[in-house]
Write a protein that holds these residues in place. Structure first.
Motif, PDB file in Angstrom:
ATOM      1  N   ALA A 177     -12.729  -0.624  -2.457  1.00  0.00           N
ATOM      2  CA  ALA A 177     -12.319  -0.402  -3.777  1.00  0.00           C
ATOM      3  C   ALA A 177     -13.394  -0.128  -5.027  1.00  0.00           C
ATOM      4  N   GLY A 191      -1.416   3.575  -4.942  1.00  0.00           N
ATOM      5  CA  GLY A 191      -2.328   2.586  -4.458  1.00  0.00           C
ATOM      6  C   GLY A 191      -2.206   1.315  -3.634  1.00  0.00           C
ATOM      7  N   LEU A 192      -3.005   0.081  -3.872  1.00  0.00           N
ATOM      8  CA  LEU A 192      -2.867  -0.693  -3.318  1.00  0.00           C
ATOM      9  C   LEU A 192      -2.451  -2.214  -4.493  1.00  0.00           C
ATOM     10  N   CYS A 198     -15.314  -4.595  -1.383  1.00  0.00           N
ATOM     11  CA  CYS A 198     -14.839  -4.691   0.230  1.00  0.00           C
ATOM     12  C   CYS A 198     -13.762  -6.145  -0.275  1.00  0.00           C
ATOM     13  N   HIS A 199     -12.567  -5.918   0.306  1.00  0.00           N
ATOM     14  CA  HIS A 199     -11.734  -6.635   0.139  1.00  0.00           C
ATOM     15  C   HIS A 199     -11.027  -7.182   1.550  1.00  0.00           C
ATOM     16  N   ILE A 234      -4.560   5.545  -6.399  1.00  0.00           N
ATOM     17  CA  ILE A 234      -5.233   6.089  -5.413  1.00  0.00           C
ATOM     18  C   ILE A 234      -6.878   6.325  -5.332  1.00  0.00           C
ATOM     19  N   VAL A 277     -10.186   2.450   4.137  1.00  0.00           N
ATOM     20  CA  VAL A 277      -9.449   1.220   4.720  1.00  0.00           C
ATOM     21  C   VAL A 277      -9.700   1.443   6.040  1.00  0.00           C
ATOM     22  N   PHE A 314     -10.455  -2.910   2.866  1.00  0.00           N
ATOM     23  CA  PHE A 314      -9.939  -2.197   1.765  1.00  0.00           C
ATOM     24  C   PHE A 314     -11.587  -1.708   1.077  1.00  0.00           C
ATOM     25  N   HIS A 364      -4.839  -1.710  -7.024  1.00  0.00           N
ATOM     26  CA  HIS A 364      -6.369  -0.775  -7.594  1.00  0.00           C
ATOM     27  C   HIS A 364      -5.267   1.003  -7.143  1.00  0.00           C
ATOM     28  N   CYS A 391       0.854  -0.863   0.665  1.00  0.00           N
ATOM     29  CA  CYS A 391       0.313   0.130  -0.177  1.00  0.00           C
ATOM     30  C   CYS A 391       0.555   1.210   0.021  1.00  0.00           C
ATOM     31  N   LYS A 404      -9.417   5.391  -6.692  1.00  0.00           N
ATOM     32  CA  LYS A 404     -10.570   3.741  -6.635  1.00  0.00           C
ATOM     33  C   LYS A 404     -10.344   3.877  -5.394  1.00  0.00           C
ATOM     34  N   VAL A 405      -9.543   3.848  -4.269  1.00  0.00           N
ATOM     35  CA  VAL A 405      -9.122   2.698  -2.797  1.00  0.00           C
ATOM     36  C   VAL A 405     -10.063   3.998  -2.171  1.00  0.00           C
TER      37      VAL A 405
END
Length: 123
Positions: free
Chosen positions: A99, A62-63, A112-113, A82, A88, A97, A80, A58, A84-85
């Protein structure tokens, strides 16, 4: 920041009328991730995590999530940017996360991850 994680999978979360879902909806989504059979009844792709240890990175870009290949290279599993995040948060040893995914010109959908880290401090 980079750490090793286990991936729980994802579920969709709706914020309603273009709004980012709040903490309560994210907590509900995470509870669903912790019950894969129940989640998969709602949608066959929900809560399909990996048994393989992944690397989560991270940063201000982004992720990104990587899996180490047999040849030693890092293969990207998730990326992803940043902007689009949307959200968190941590929940004990888990990191969640949210997204954003554009559905059409008006509506957004959120994934939701859920990731499990080695400790509360890492999360």
């Amino acid at each position: 920041m980079s750490c090793e994680v286990r991936y729980h999978g994802f579920v969709y979360v709706n914020g309603g009328d273009g709004l980012v879902p709040g903490t309560a909806k994210v907590q509900q989504a995470f509870k669903l991730l912790k019950k894969p059979k129940k989640a998969q009844k709602a949608h066959p792709l929900f809560a399909r995590g990996f048994d393989t240890t992944l690397t989560l990175r991270c940063s201000e870009q982004g992720l990104k999530v990587f899996v180490k290949a047999e040849d030693g290279k890092q293969n990207t599993v998730m990326d992803h940017v940043i902007h689009k995040v949307a959200f968190v948060m941590n929940n004990g040893k888990s990191v969640i996360f949210l997204a954003k995914r554009r559905m059409d010109s008006v509506h957004d959908q959120f994934k939701c991850h859920g990731f499990e880290t080695s400790s509360n401090n890492t999360a």
